[in-house]
Design an enzyme around this catalytic site. Structure first.
Site, short mmCIF file in Angstrom:
data_model
loop_
_atom_site.label_atom_id
_atom_site.label_comp_id
_atom_site.label_asym_id
_atom_site.label_seq_id
_atom_site.Cartn_x
_atom_site.Cartn_y
_atom_site.Cartn_z
N GLY A 46 -2.45 -8.82 3.08
CA GLY A 46 -1.56 -8.14 2.14
C GLY A 46 -1.88 -6.66 2.14
N GLN A 51 -2.05 1.98 -0.81
CA GLN A 51 -3.19 1.91 0.10
C GLN A 51 -2.98 2.77 1.35
OE1 GLN A 51 -3.42 -2.66 -0.03
NE2 GLN A 51 -5.54 -2.06 0.31
N CYS A 109 -10.81 -6.53 0.28
CA CYS A 109 -9.71 -5.57 0.22
C CYS A 109 -9.84 -4.59 1.38
CB CYS A 109 -9.76 -4.82 -1.10
SG CYS A 109 -8.45 -3.60 -1.29
N LEU A 110 -8.72 -4.28 2.02
CA LEU A 110 -8.75 -3.32 3.13
C LEU A 110 -9.19 -1.93 2.66
CD1 LEU A 110 -5.45 -4.41 4.89
CD2 LEU A 110 -7.77 -4.77 5.74
N HIS A 151 -3.31 -9.52 -6.58
CA HIS A 151 -4.21 -8.46 -6.09
C HIS A 151 -3.39 -7.22 -5.69
CE1 HIS A 151 -7.75 -7.13 -3.43
NE2 HIS A 151 -6.75 -6.37 -3.01
N GLU A 152 -2.28 -7.44 -5.00
CA GLU A 152 -1.46 -6.30 -4.54
C GLU A 152 -0.78 -5.59 -5.70
OE1 GLU A 152 -2.17 -5.48 -1.72
OE2 GLU A 152 -2.82 -7.38 -0.87
N HIS A 155 -2.90 -3.03 -7.19
CA HIS A 155 -2.92 -1.74 -6.47
C HIS A 155 -1.83 -0.80 -6.99
CE1 HIS A 155 -5.96 -2.17 -3.36
NE2 HIS A 155 -5.48 -3.35 -2.97
CO CO Z 1 -6.54 -4.69 -1.74
#
Ligand code: CO
Length: 202
Positions: A46, A51, A109-110, A151-152, A155
């Site tokens: 995701g 991000q 998380c990226l 989670h997204e 962000h």
């Molecule tokens: Co993340």
């Protein structure tokens, strides 16, 4: 299509609140395509627009599993609700309108690479959103896809999974990153990427 740079904590842009999408045009389509390409390249499941420095309420998600060669296939360990939902998902202006139950998962998380911690989320969610054409859609889902969507959406509000840990644990991780960065741990995580049981980064 183009690969985008993924911002990492403590980049202040990750703390901004993203703005609702008002124009569903070709620029938005390009953003979504670039984000998907960037997410797949990074082995993520995701990615939220902030991000990659775009402060828009736009998410791309693909939680389908991979086989040992990294090829995606659809029906491994997915719940019956997840299987019914066609992926990848491109979600604009999401809003959770119902949630039930609790579930915990080791999230990564990226934007916080190589850190994994257990986070509690709602088990089931009902989501309203708009697709790339500006058409209103809704879905009901549980399992990993539900966790990933929650989670997204965090962000979009400038919240990271490391904010959802105990105060002590959260501060410990943040201070560690501010002091040492990611370089050593990232190399370790690249080794993990070659193993078939690598963890998901969302
Ligand atoms: Co993340």
């Amino acid at each position: 299509m183009a690969l985008l740079e993924i911002l990492k904590f403590p980049d202040p842009r990750l703390r901004e609140v993203s703005q609702p999408i008002q124009e569903f045009n070709s620029d938005l389509e390009k953003n979504a395509k670039d984000m998907l390409e960037t997410m797949y390249k990074a082995h993520g499941i995701g990615l939220a627009a902030p991000q990659v420095g775009l402060l828009k309420r736009l998410l791309v998600i693909d939680t389908r599993s991979q086989d040992e060669k990294g090829r995606r296939y659809q029906y491994d360990e997915m719940t019956s609700l997840e299987i019914e939902i066609q992926q990848p998902l491109i979600i604009c202006n999401p809003e959770i309108v119902d949630r039930r139950g609790k579930i915990t998962f080791d999230e990564g998380c990226l934007s916080v690479p190589s850190f994994y911690e257990t986070v509690e989320r709602s088990e089931f969610i009902e989501l309203k959103y708009f697709d790339l054409k500006g058409k209103e859609q809704s879905l009901k889902v549980d399992g990993l896809l539900s966790i990933c969507i929650q989670h997204e959406i965090d962000h979009l509000e400038g919240t990271l999974f490391i904010d959802r840990l105990s105060f002590i644990k959260s501060n410990k991780i943040k201070n560690q990153i501010k002091k040492n960065g990611y370089s050593k741990r990232e190399n370790e995580s690249e080794d993990q990427d070659s193993s078939p049981r690598k963890k998901d980064r969302i």
